[in-house]
Design a protein around this motif. Structure first.
Motif, PDB file in Angstrom:
ATOM      1  N   ASP A 154       0.810  -1.211   0.000  1.00 24.86           N
ATOM      2  CA  ASP A 154       0.000   0.000   0.000  1.00 24.86           C
ATOM      3  C   ASP A 154       0.848   1.268   0.000  1.00 24.86           C
ATOM      4  OD1 ASP A 154      -2.522  -1.376   0.121  1.00 24.86           O
ATOM      5  OD2 ASP A 154      -2.174  -1.710   2.267  1.00 24.86           O
ATOM      6  N   THR A 155       2.147   1.131   0.140  1.00 27.57           N
ATOM      7  CA  THR A 155       3.031   2.293   0.151  1.00 27.57           C
ATOM      8  C   THR A 155       2.924   3.050  -1.163  1.00 27.57           C
ATOM      9  OG1 THR A 155       4.592   1.291   1.702  1.00 27.57           O
ATOM     10  CG2 THR A 155       5.418   3.055   0.290  1.00 27.57           C
ATOM     11  N   ALA A 156       2.603   4.324  -1.081  1.00 28.92           N
ATOM     12  CA  ALA A 156       2.416   5.148  -2.273  1.00 28.92           C
ATOM     13  C   ALA A 156       2.108   6.569  -1.841  1.00 28.92           C
ATOM     14  CB  ALA A 156       1.274   4.599  -3.135  1.00 28.92           C
ATOM     15  N   VAL A 157       2.139   7.460  -2.805  1.00 30.05           N
ATOM     16  CA  VAL A 157       1.565   8.774  -2.616  1.00 30.05           C
ATOM     17  C   VAL A 157       0.082   8.676  -2.947  1.00 30.05           C
ATOM     18  CG1 VAL A 157       1.562  11.188  -3.335  1.00 30.05           C
ATOM     19  CG2 VAL A 157       3.722   9.949  -3.134  1.00 30.05           C
ATOM     20  N   TYR A 158      -0.743   9.124  -2.037  1.00 30.98           N
ATOM     21  CA  TYR A 158      -2.186   9.054  -2.212  1.00 30.98           C
ATOM     22  C   TYR A 158      -2.732  10.425  -2.581  1.00 30.98           C
ATOM     23  CZ  TYR A 158      -2.421   4.314  -0.404  1.00 30.98           C
ATOM     24  OH  TYR A 158      -2.283   2.946  -0.239  1.00 30.98           O
ATOM     25  N   TYR A 159      -3.562  10.445  -3.601  1.00 35.42           N
ATOM     26  CA  TYR A 159      -4.145  11.672  -4.118  1.00 35.42           C
ATOM     27  C   TYR A 159      -5.663  11.584  -4.064  1.00 35.42           C
ATOM     28  CZ  TYR A 159       0.454  12.079  -6.413  1.00 35.42           C
ATOM     29  OH  TYR A 159       1.803  12.146  -6.690  1.00 35.42           O
ATOM     30  N   CYS A 160      -6.297  12.699  -3.812  1.00 36.33           N
ATOM     31  CA  CYS A 160      -7.732  12.766  -4.013  1.00 36.33           C
ATOM     32  C   CYS A 160      -8.023  13.638  -5.228  1.00 36.33           C
ATOM     33  CB  CYS A 160      -8.473  13.281  -2.776  1.00 36.33           C
ATOM     34  SG  CYS A 160      -8.162  14.999  -2.317  1.00 36.33           S
ATOM     35  N   ALA A 161      -9.154  13.385  -5.838  1.00 38.92           N
ATOM     36  CA  ALA A 161      -9.560  14.117  -7.025  1.00 38.92           C
ATOM     37  C   ALA A 161     -11.076  14.167  -7.075  1.00 38.92           C
ATOM     38  CB  ALA A 161      -9.007  13.453  -8.290  1.00 38.92           C
ATOM     39  N   THR A 162     -11.583  15.169  -7.754  1.00 31.90           N
ATOM     40  CA  THR A 162     -13.028  15.341  -7.874  1.00 31.90           C
ATOM     41  C   THR A 162     -13.417  15.504  -9.326  1.00 31.90           C
ATOM     42  OG1 THR A 162     -13.017  17.760  -7.663  1.00 31.90           O
ATOM     43  CG2 THR A 162     -13.071  16.467  -5.627  1.00 31.90           C
ATOM     44  N   ALA A 163     -14.640  15.130  -9.614  1.00 30.07           N
ATOM     45  CA  ALA A 163     -15.213  15.310 -10.937  1.00 30.07           C
ATOM     46  C   ALA A 163     -16.714  15.477 -10.809  1.00 30.07           C
ATOM     47  CB  ALA A 163     -14.888  14.131 -11.849  1.00 30.07           C
ATOM     48  N   GLY A 164     -17.263  16.386 -11.586  1.00 26.42           N
ATOM     49  CA  GLY A 164     -18.692  16.610 -11.573  1.00 26.42           C
ATOM     50  C   GLY A 164     -19.413  15.627 -12.460  1.00 26.42           C
ATOM     51  N   GLY A 223      -8.389   4.137 -18.714  1.00 28.43           N
ATOM     52  CA  GLY A 223      -7.137   4.870 -18.761  1.00 28.43           C
ATOM     53  C   GLY A 223      -7.284   6.378 -18.756  1.00 28.43           C
ATOM     54  N   ASP A 224      -8.498   6.864 -18.590  1.00 27.89           N
ATOM     55  CA  ASP A 224      -8.759   8.294 -18.583  1.00 27.89           C
ATOM     56  C   ASP A 224      -8.775   8.781 -17.143  1.00 27.89           C
ATOM     57  OD1 ASP A 224      -9.613  10.888 -18.882  1.00 27.89           O
ATOM     58  OD2 ASP A 224     -11.516  10.391 -19.838  1.00 27.89           O
ATOM     59  N   TYR A 225      -7.702   9.464 -16.739  1.00 25.93           N
ATOM     60  CA  TYR A 225      -7.575   9.960 -15.374  1.00 25.93           C
ATOM     61  C   TYR A 225      -7.766  11.474 -15.291  1.00 25.93           C
ATOM     62  CZ  TYR A 225      -6.068   5.552 -13.332  1.00 25.93           C
ATOM     63  OH  TYR A 225      -6.022   4.256 -12.858  1.00 25.93           O
ATOM     64  N   VAL A 226      -8.364  12.055 -16.283  1.00 22.36           N
ATOM     65  CA  VAL A 226      -8.626  13.485 -16.247  1.00 22.36           C
ATOM     66  C   VAL A 226      -9.747  13.771 -15.260  1.00 22.36           C
ATOM     67  CG1 VAL A 226      -9.347  15.496 -17.564  1.00 22.36           C
ATOM     68  CG2 VAL A 226      -7.843  13.799 -18.613  1.00 22.36           C
ATOM     69  N   MET A 227      -9.471  14.614 -14.301  1.00 24.42           N
ATOM     70  CA  MET A 227     -10.447  15.013 -13.306  1.00 24.42           C
ATOM     71  C   MET A 227     -10.543  16.531 -13.295  1.00 24.42           C
ATOM     72  SD  MET A 227     -11.417  12.091 -11.990  1.00 24.42           S
ATOM     73  CE  MET A 227     -10.825  10.472 -12.481  1.00 24.42           C
ATOM     74  N   ASP A 228     -11.549  17.039 -12.612  1.00 21.57           N
ATOM     75  CA  ASP A 228     -11.682  18.482 -12.513  1.00 21.57           C
ATOM     76  C   ASP A 228     -10.595  19.091 -11.634  1.00 21.57           C
ATOM     77  OD1 ASP A 228     -13.923  18.394 -14.132  1.00 21.57           O
ATOM     78  OD2 ASP A 228     -15.343  18.434 -12.465  1.00 21.57           O
ATOM     79  N   TYR A 229     -10.273  18.414 -10.518  1.00 17.60           N
ATOM     80  CA  TYR A 229      -9.294  18.925  -9.582  1.00 17.60           C
ATOM     81  C   TYR A 229      -8.538  17.775  -8.942  1.00 17.60           C
ATOM     82  CZ  TYR A 229     -12.202  23.077 -10.016  1.00 17.60           C
ATOM     83  OH  TYR A 229     -12.915  24.145 -10.519  1.00 17.60           O
ATOM     84  N   TRP A 230      -7.264  18.008  -8.700  1.00 21.79           N
ATOM     85  CA  TRP A 230      -6.392  17.068  -8.010  1.00 21.79           C
ATOM     86  C   TRP A 230      -5.725  17.745  -6.823  1.00 21.79           C
ATOM     87  CZ3 TRP A 230      -5.624  11.910  -8.924  1.00 21.79           C
ATOM     88  CH2 TRP A 230      -6.026  11.395 -10.163  1.00 21.79           C
ATOM     89  N   GLY A 231      -5.535  16.989  -5.749  1.00 23.78           N
ATOM     90  CA  GLY A 231      -4.686  17.448  -4.668  1.00 23.78           C
ATOM     91  C   GLY A 231      -3.232  17.163  -4.964  1.00 23.78           C
ATOM     92  N   LYS A 232      -2.361  17.619  -4.089  1.00 21.36           N
ATOM     93  CA  LYS A 232      -0.927  17.430  -4.265  1.00 21.36           C
ATOM     94  C   LYS A 232      -0.438  16.084  -3.763  1.00 21.36           C
ATOM     95  CE  LYS A 232       1.980  19.926  -5.265  1.00 21.36           C
ATOM     96  NZ  LYS A 232       2.755  20.052  -6.543  1.00 21.36           N
ATOM     97  N   GLY A 233      -1.221  15.405  -2.970  1.00 17.80           N
ATOM     98  CA  GLY A 233      -0.867  14.083  -2.503  1.00 17.80           C
ATOM     99  C   GLY A 233      -0.306  14.065  -1.100  1.00 17.80           C
TER     100      GLY A 233
END
Length: 129
Positions: free
Chosen positions: A89-99, A112-122
């Motif tokens: 489970d070791t990794a950088v964890y990111y949150c993201a949002t999409a409408g 394979g489409d990881y385009v989101m409206d917003y991403w955090g820095k992790g």
């Protein structure tokens, strides 16, 4: 401008637990699906979990039964409770949002489409054995 800030990462021994937080400012989560993703060194970013506004939750097979995603709309925050952590489970964890609906987000990331409206820095999670 929407900002997402992850927190709660750190060093934990295998079998331990951590709770990650994703706090949003500038706009509420009320119309957004929120997802957690992670990326280990040398590997592609992968989906972990997602939660919709009213259309359910979804987990990657690798974390089912161990991780739980919840949201607190009053605090404009989504949490990822991680139990029974493994070194994998070791990794950088990111949150993201999409409408969009959670179903559409899942379909997109599986394709394979990881385009989101917003991403955090992790936030970094390190699980030691």
């Amino acid at each position: 401008q929407v900002q997402l800030v992850e927190s709660g990462g750190g060093l934990v021994q295998a079998g331990g637990s951590l709770r990650l937080s994703c706090a949003a400012s500038g706009r509420t989560f009320s119309s957004y699906t929120v997802g957690w993703f992670r990326q280990a060194p040398g590997k592609e970013r992968e989906f972990v979990a997602a939660i919709g506004w009213s259309d359910g939750v979804y987990y990657a097979d690798s974390v089912k039964g161990r991780f739980t995603i919840v949201r607190d709309n009053a605090k404009n925050t989504v949490y990822l409770q991680m139990n029974s952590l493994k070194p994998e489970d070791t990794a950088v964890y990111y949150c993201a949002t999409a409408g969009q609906s959670i179903g559409l987000m899942i379909a997109r990331v599986r394709g394979g489409d990881y385009v989101m409206d917003y991403w955090g820095k992790g936030t970094l999670v390190t699980v030691s054995s």
